[in-house]
Design an enzyme around this catalytic site. Structure first.
Site, PDB file in Angstrom:
ATOM      1  N   PHE A  10       1.715  -3.085  -0.046  1.00 53.56           N
ATOM      2  CA  PHE A  10       2.405  -3.705  -0.754  1.00 53.56           C
ATOM      3  C   PHE A  10       3.664  -2.802  -0.895  1.00 53.56           C
ATOM      4  CE2 PHE A  10       3.053  -1.584  -5.543  1.00 53.56           C
ATOM      5  CZ  PHE A  10       4.151  -2.880  -5.550  1.00 53.56           C
ATOM      6  N   THR A 132      -1.411   9.590  -4.500  1.00 54.71           N
ATOM      7  CA  THR A 132      -0.693   9.381  -5.966  1.00 54.71           C
ATOM      8  C   THR A 132      -1.107  10.039  -7.343  1.00 54.71           C
ATOM      9  OG1 THR A 132      -2.154   7.510  -7.223  1.00 54.71           O
ATOM     10  CG2 THR A 132      -3.275   8.625  -5.859  1.00 54.71           C
ATOM     11  N   ASP A 133      -0.867   9.467  -8.586  1.00 49.38           N
ATOM     12  CA  ASP A 133      -0.791  10.766  -9.894  1.00 49.38           C
ATOM     13  C   ASP A 133      -2.506  11.105  -9.943  1.00 49.38           C
ATOM     14  OD1 ASP A 133      -0.856   8.358 -10.967  1.00 49.38           O
ATOM     15  OD2 ASP A 133       0.272   8.156 -12.399  1.00 49.38           O
ATOM     16  N   GLU A 134      -3.010  10.085  -9.684  1.00 52.10           N
ATOM     17  CA  GLU A 134      -4.525   9.925  -9.911  1.00 52.10           C
ATOM     18  C   GLU A 134      -4.750  11.628  -9.386  1.00 52.10           C
ATOM     19  OE1 GLU A 134      -6.768   6.045  -9.816  1.00 52.10           O
ATOM     20  OE2 GLU A 134      -4.608   5.394 -10.161  1.00 52.10           O
ATOM     21  N   TYR A 158     -11.656   6.397  -4.872  1.00 48.24           N
ATOM     22  CA  TYR A 158     -10.559   6.634  -4.426  1.00 48.24           C
ATOM     23  C   TYR A 158      -9.489   7.573  -4.442  1.00 48.24           C
ATOM     24  CZ  TYR A 158      -6.078   5.171  -4.429  1.00 48.24           C
ATOM     25  OH  TYR A 158      -4.260   5.156  -4.000  1.00 48.24           O
ATOM     26  N   SER A 159      -9.335   8.240  -5.869  1.00 53.39           N
ATOM     27  CA  SER A 159      -9.095   9.180  -6.687  1.00 53.39           C
ATOM     28  C   SER A 159      -8.613  10.135  -5.780  1.00 53.39           C
ATOM     29  CB  SER A 159      -8.234   9.489  -7.451  1.00 53.39           C
ATOM     30  OG  SER A 159      -9.992   9.727  -8.354  1.00 53.39           O
ATOM     31  N   SER A 161     -11.010  10.984  -2.827  1.00 56.58           N
ATOM     32  CA  SER A 161     -10.032  10.773  -1.299  1.00 56.58           C
ATOM     33  C   SER A 161      -8.897  10.971  -0.751  1.00 56.58           C
ATOM     34  CB  SER A 161     -10.711   9.509  -0.709  1.00 56.58           C
ATOM     35  OG  SER A 161      -9.897   8.370  -1.214  1.00 56.58           O
ATOM     36  N   LYS A 162      -7.998  10.458  -2.157  1.00 59.95           N
ATOM     37  CA  LYS A 162      -6.852  10.506  -1.756  1.00 59.95           C
ATOM     38  C   LYS A 162      -6.186  12.481  -2.189  1.00 59.95           C
ATOM     39  CE  LYS A 162      -3.147   8.371  -1.442  1.00 59.95           C
ATOM     40  NZ  LYS A 162      -2.463   7.739  -0.369  1.00 59.95           N
ATOM     41  N   PRO A 291     -16.313   1.766 -14.379  1.00 62.46           N
ATOM     42  CA  PRO A 291     -16.788   2.930 -14.583  1.00 62.46           C
ATOM     43  C   PRO A 291     -16.055   4.140 -14.576  1.00 62.46           C
ATOM     44  CG  PRO A 291     -18.160   1.165 -13.329  1.00 62.46           C
ATOM     45  CD  PRO A 291     -16.337   0.645 -13.998  1.00 62.46           C
TER      46      PRO A 291
HETATM   47  P1  NAD Z   1      -1.946  -1.373  -0.270  1.00 60.62           P
HETATM   48  O1  NAD Z   1      -3.347  -1.140  -0.264  1.00 60.62           O
HETATM   49  O2  NAD Z   1      -1.260  -2.625  -0.465  1.00 60.62           O
HETATM   50  O3  NAD Z   1      -1.188  -0.934   1.531  1.00 60.62           O
HETATM   51  C1  NAD Z   1      -1.846  -0.094   2.146  1.00 60.62           C
HETATM   52  C2  NAD Z   1      -1.487  -0.588   3.469  1.00 60.62           C
HETATM   53  O4  NAD Z   1      -2.615   0.184   4.394  1.00 60.62           O
HETATM   54  C3  NAD Z   1      -2.500  -2.209   4.069  1.00 60.62           C
HETATM   55  O5  NAD Z   1      -1.387  -2.774   5.076  1.00 60.62           O
HETATM   56  C4  NAD Z   1      -3.418  -1.858   5.224  1.00 60.62           C
HETATM   57  O6  NAD Z   1      -3.722  -3.214   6.423  1.00 60.62           O
HETATM   58  C5  NAD Z   1      -2.973  -0.866   5.325  1.00 60.62           C
HETATM   59  N1  NAD Z   1      -4.337   0.635   5.931  1.00 60.62           N
HETATM   60  C6  NAD Z   1      -5.541   0.501   5.377  1.00 60.62           C
HETATM   61  N2  NAD Z   1      -5.853   1.292   6.417  1.00 60.62           N
HETATM   62  C7  NAD Z   1      -5.575   0.916   6.667  1.00 60.62           C
HETATM   63  C8  NAD Z   1      -5.831   2.031   8.496  1.00 60.62           C
HETATM   64  N3  NAD Z   1      -7.298   2.956   8.469  1.00 60.62           N
HETATM   65  N4  NAD Z   1      -4.702   2.266   9.655  1.00 60.62           N
HETATM   66  C9  NAD Z   1      -4.015   1.337   9.521  1.00 60.62           C
HETATM   67  N5  NAD Z   1      -3.824   0.805   8.570  1.00 60.62           N
HETATM   68  C10 NAD Z   1      -4.422   0.484   7.442  1.00 60.62           C
HETATM   69  O7  NAD Z   1      -1.221   0.083  -0.200  1.00 60.62           O
HETATM   70  P2  NAD Z   1      -0.537  -0.101  -1.883  1.00 60.62           P
HETATM   71  O8  NAD Z   1       0.334   0.043  -3.216  1.00 60.62           O
HETATM   72  O9  NAD Z   1       0.642  -0.286  -0.549  1.00 60.62           O
HETATM   73  O10 NAD Z   1      -0.099   1.783  -1.296  1.00 60.62           O
HETATM   74  C11 NAD Z   1      -0.307   2.504   0.209  1.00 60.62           C
HETATM   75  C12 NAD Z   1       0.037   3.848  -0.715  1.00 60.62           C
HETATM   76  O11 NAD Z   1       0.607   4.115  -1.273  1.00 60.62           O
HETATM   77  C13 NAD Z   1      -1.032   4.110  -0.401  1.00 60.62           C
HETATM   78  O12 NAD Z   1      -1.312   6.005   0.274  1.00 60.62           O
HETATM   79  C14 NAD Z   1      -1.842   4.554  -2.358  1.00 60.62           C
HETATM   80  O13 NAD Z   1      -2.551   5.668  -2.393  1.00 60.62           O
HETATM   81  C15 NAD Z   1      -0.640   5.169  -2.527  1.00 60.62           C
HETATM   82  N6  NAD Z   1       0.501   5.130  -3.585  1.00 60.62           N
HETATM   83  C16 NAD Z   1       0.388   3.337  -3.932  1.00 60.62           C
HETATM   84  C17 NAD Z   1       0.470   3.182  -5.461  1.00 60.62           C
HETATM   85  C18 NAD Z   1       0.442   1.929  -5.904  1.00 60.62           C
HETATM   86  O14 NAD Z   1       0.750   1.290  -7.108  1.00 60.62           O
HETATM   87  N7  NAD Z   1      -0.115   0.715  -5.411  1.00 60.62           N
HETATM   88  C19 NAD Z   1       1.044   4.413  -5.973  1.00 60.62           C
HETATM   89  C20 NAD Z   1       1.397   5.607  -5.675  1.00 60.62           C
HETATM   90  C21 NAD Z   1       0.841   5.915  -4.483  1.00 60.62           C
HETATM   91  O1  DAU Z   2      -1.183   5.583 -10.389  1.00 57.77           O
HETATM   92  C1  DAU Z   2      -1.624   5.028  -9.484  1.00 57.77           C
HETATM   93  C2  DAU Z   2      -1.824   4.393  -8.728  1.00 57.77           C
HETATM   94  O2  DAU Z   2      -2.153   2.692  -9.620  1.00 57.77           O
HETATM   95  C3  DAU Z   2      -2.720   4.216  -7.460  1.00 57.77           C
HETATM   96  O3  DAU Z   2      -2.859   5.501  -6.837  1.00 57.77           O
HETATM   97  C4  DAU Z   2      -3.277   3.099  -7.013  1.00 57.77           C
HETATM   98  O4  DAU Z   2      -3.104   2.747  -5.454  1.00 57.77           O
HETATM   99  C5  DAU Z   2      -3.125   1.690  -7.965  1.00 57.77           C
HETATM  100  O5  DAU Z   2      -4.029   0.845  -7.148  1.00 57.77           O
HETATM  101  C6  DAU Z   2      -2.897   1.659  -9.419  1.00 57.77           C
HETATM  102  O6  DAU Z   2      -3.880   2.027  -9.669  1.00 57.77           O
HETATM  103  P1  DAU Z   2      -4.527   1.305 -11.042  1.00 57.77           P
HETATM  104  O7  DAU Z   2      -6.647   2.075 -11.413  1.00 57.77           O
HETATM  105  O8  DAU Z   2      -3.711   2.466 -12.195  1.00 57.77           O
HETATM  106  O9  DAU Z   2      -4.286   0.068 -10.653  1.00 57.77           O
HETATM  107  P2  DAU Z   2      -4.514  -1.641 -11.489  1.00 57.77           P
HETATM  108  O10 DAU Z   2      -3.745  -2.110 -11.108  1.00 57.77           O
HETATM  109  O11 DAU Z   2      -6.259  -1.628 -11.052  1.00 57.77           O
HETATM  110  O12 DAU Z   2      -4.922  -0.868 -12.747  1.00 57.77           O
HETATM  111  C7  DAU Z   2      -3.962  -0.704 -13.681  1.00 57.77           C
HETATM  112  C8  DAU Z   2      -4.331  -0.343 -14.716  1.00 57.77           C
HETATM  113  O13 DAU Z   2      -5.407  -1.830 -15.548  1.00 57.77           O
HETATM  114  C9  DAU Z   2      -6.600   0.314 -15.048  1.00 57.77           C
HETATM  115  O14 DAU Z   2      -6.144   0.923 -16.184  1.00 57.77           O
HETATM  116  C10 DAU Z   2      -7.270  -0.747 -15.360  1.00 57.77           C
HETATM  117  C11 DAU Z   2      -6.817  -1.765 -15.804  1.00 57.77           C
HETATM  118  N1  DAU Z   2      -7.334  -3.472 -15.363  1.00 57.77           N
HETATM  119  C12 DAU Z   2      -7.292  -3.332 -14.340  1.00 57.77           C
HETATM  120  C13 DAU Z   2      -7.983  -4.938 -13.742  1.00 57.77           C
HETATM  121  C14 DAU Z   2      -7.342  -5.392 -11.936  1.00 57.77           C
HETATM  122  C15 DAU Z   2      -7.537  -4.348 -16.358  1.00 57.77           C
HETATM  123  O15 DAU Z   2      -7.276  -4.176 -17.500  1.00 57.77           O
HETATM  124  N2  DAU Z   2      -7.545  -5.620 -15.796  1.00 57.77           N
HETATM  125  C16 DAU Z   2      -8.356  -5.745 -14.643  1.00 57.77           C
HETATM  126  O16 DAU Z   2      -8.680  -7.015 -13.883  1.00 57.77           O
END
Ligand code: NAD
Ligand code: DAU
Length: 355
Positions: A10, A132-134, A158-159, A161-162, A291
């Protein structure tokens, strides 16, 4: 050129598309193409010689070492990760492998390459780790937003591991002098967001006439940032960030989940009304909570604004409208990502949640 990992996901795909729209500096895009990686996100770059796609794992040190010595990038941006909290609860192992072990192997390959560079190239080199902020844990309603000095208190696999990967990156700077930068960003939303996450899941389910599953009371707060603003922050940190520093990135957009769902429903009511004329919010269904669900995240983004002059360009109102419009205009993309694997995940995560 630069090396980007996870650039078919993404945020990575948005970053790659924006980078090549603004610069002629080429990039290597190393991605394992897990369920979250999708080459269709990069379809606009077909035949573009500035974009070299490599299918591979950040944990494959031989591969990354070869790519580094072959292409001699001046910087690496590490997006690659397992990113979904609910998946980390169902099965944490992939998160440990990619986010911790994978980042470690990547750092080792980079350390070897960086040590071999001439002085000027060594000094100019950057390793930017996208986090991430998590990692900071959960805030009570009245607590101040996360600053860069907030203690680490990750609550999900997840958080955690980050957080571990952030510590490794930090240690490679402290111990070996590797010029690293870390960004800790809040929740992103926008085009190419995989429909396992809140906003795209709500749009996709609403249009399909399915329930909109809100976890618990829906009063958990997230701080939302339009993905292209996150990409501009990363470019700014890469250009001007000080090695060894971390920068919090956020949109000053704290909102409870239920409000997000209501906003999505209202936009769909306006842009694609239901055939029966009823409001989409009638599809909302309260389900069993996640959870260990973190109650509130909020980012204090003053450091990046003060030191690097970065601010988001979108408000939540403008960004969410663009996002809903993108999903309406890209129904084929949505259909293509809803494979059997996707459907199996939906059954696993939502099948056992009681309405
Ligand atoms: P995503 O899950 O959409 O994409 C992750 C990408 O990494 C995928 O294309 C996947 O194929 C690739 N990948 C996974 N494992 C791999 C590996 N071992 N080697 C090479 N490629 C690999 O994630 P995203 O939402 O685009 O997040 C990208 C980064 O930003 C992550 O590090 C995430 O922790 C961080 N982040 C995400 C958010 C959010 O809201 N989505 C917010 C803050 C930080
Ligand atoms: O804060 C940054 C993080 O934001 C990133 O590091 C993560 O990669 C990203 O996935 C995201 O984590 P969240 O857990 O906050 O995102 P998610 O979209 O899974 O959920 C957002 C909020 O919505 C959370 O409080 C859980 C709730 N939720 C989520 C889903 C999927 C629901 O209520 N229903 C749902 O079906």
């Amino acid at each position: 050129m630069i090396l980007v990992t996870g650039g078919a996901g993404f945020i990575g795909a948005n970053f790659v598309l924006d980078w090549l729209a603004q610069s002629d500096e080429g990039l290597i895009n190393l991605d394992k193409l897990t369920y979250a990686g999708n080459r269709e996100n990069l379809a606009a770059l077909a035949g573009d010689p500035r974009h070299i796609f490599v299918h591979g794992d950040i944990g494959d040190r031989q591969l990354t070492s070869r790519l580094l010595s072959q292409h001699q990038p001046r910087a690496i941006i590490n997006f690659a990760a397992e990113s979904h909290v609910d998946r980390s609860i169902h099965g944490p192992e992939d998160f440990i492998q990619t986010n911790i072990v994978g980042t470690f192997h990547l750092l080792e390959a980079v350390r070897g390459y960086w040590s071999s560079l001439r002085d000027d190239a060594r000094q100019g080199f950057r390793f930017l780790h996208v986090s991430t902020d998590e990692v900071y844990g959960s805030l009570a309603r009245e607590e101040a937003a996360f600053s860069e000095t907030h203690r680490y208190e990750p609550n999900s696999p997840y958080s955690a591991s980050k957080a571990a990967s952030d510590h490794l990156v930090r240690a490679y700077h402290h111990t070996y002098g590797l010029p690293v930068l870390t960004t800790n960003c809040s929740n992103n939303y926008g085009p190419y967001h995989f429909p396992e996450k809140l906003i795209p899941l709500m749009i996709v389910n609403a249009l399909a006439g399915k329930p909109l599953p809100v976890y618990g009371d829906g009063q958990q707060i997230r701080d939302w940032l339009y993905v292209r603003d996150h990409c501009s922050a990363i470019r700014r940190v890469l250009d001007a960030g000080r090695p060894g520093e971390t920068y919090n990135v956020g949109g000053w957009n704290e909102k409870p989940n239920l409000e997000i769902v209501h906003t999505v429903c209202a936009l769909l009511d306006e842009l694609r009304p239901r055939a029966d004329g009823k409001p989409y919010r009638e599809q909302i269904s309260y389900v069993t909570d996640r959870p260990g669900h973190d109650r509130r995240y909020a980012i204090d983004a003053r450091k990046i604004e003060r030191e690097l002059g970065w601010k988001p360009a979108e408000t939540f109102a403008t960004g969410i409208r663009k996002t809903v419009q993108w999903y309406l205009e890209n129904q084929d993309w949505v259909r293509n990502v809803q494979s059997g694997v996707y459907r199996a995940w939906v059954e696993k995560n939502y099948g056992a949640r009681q309405p």
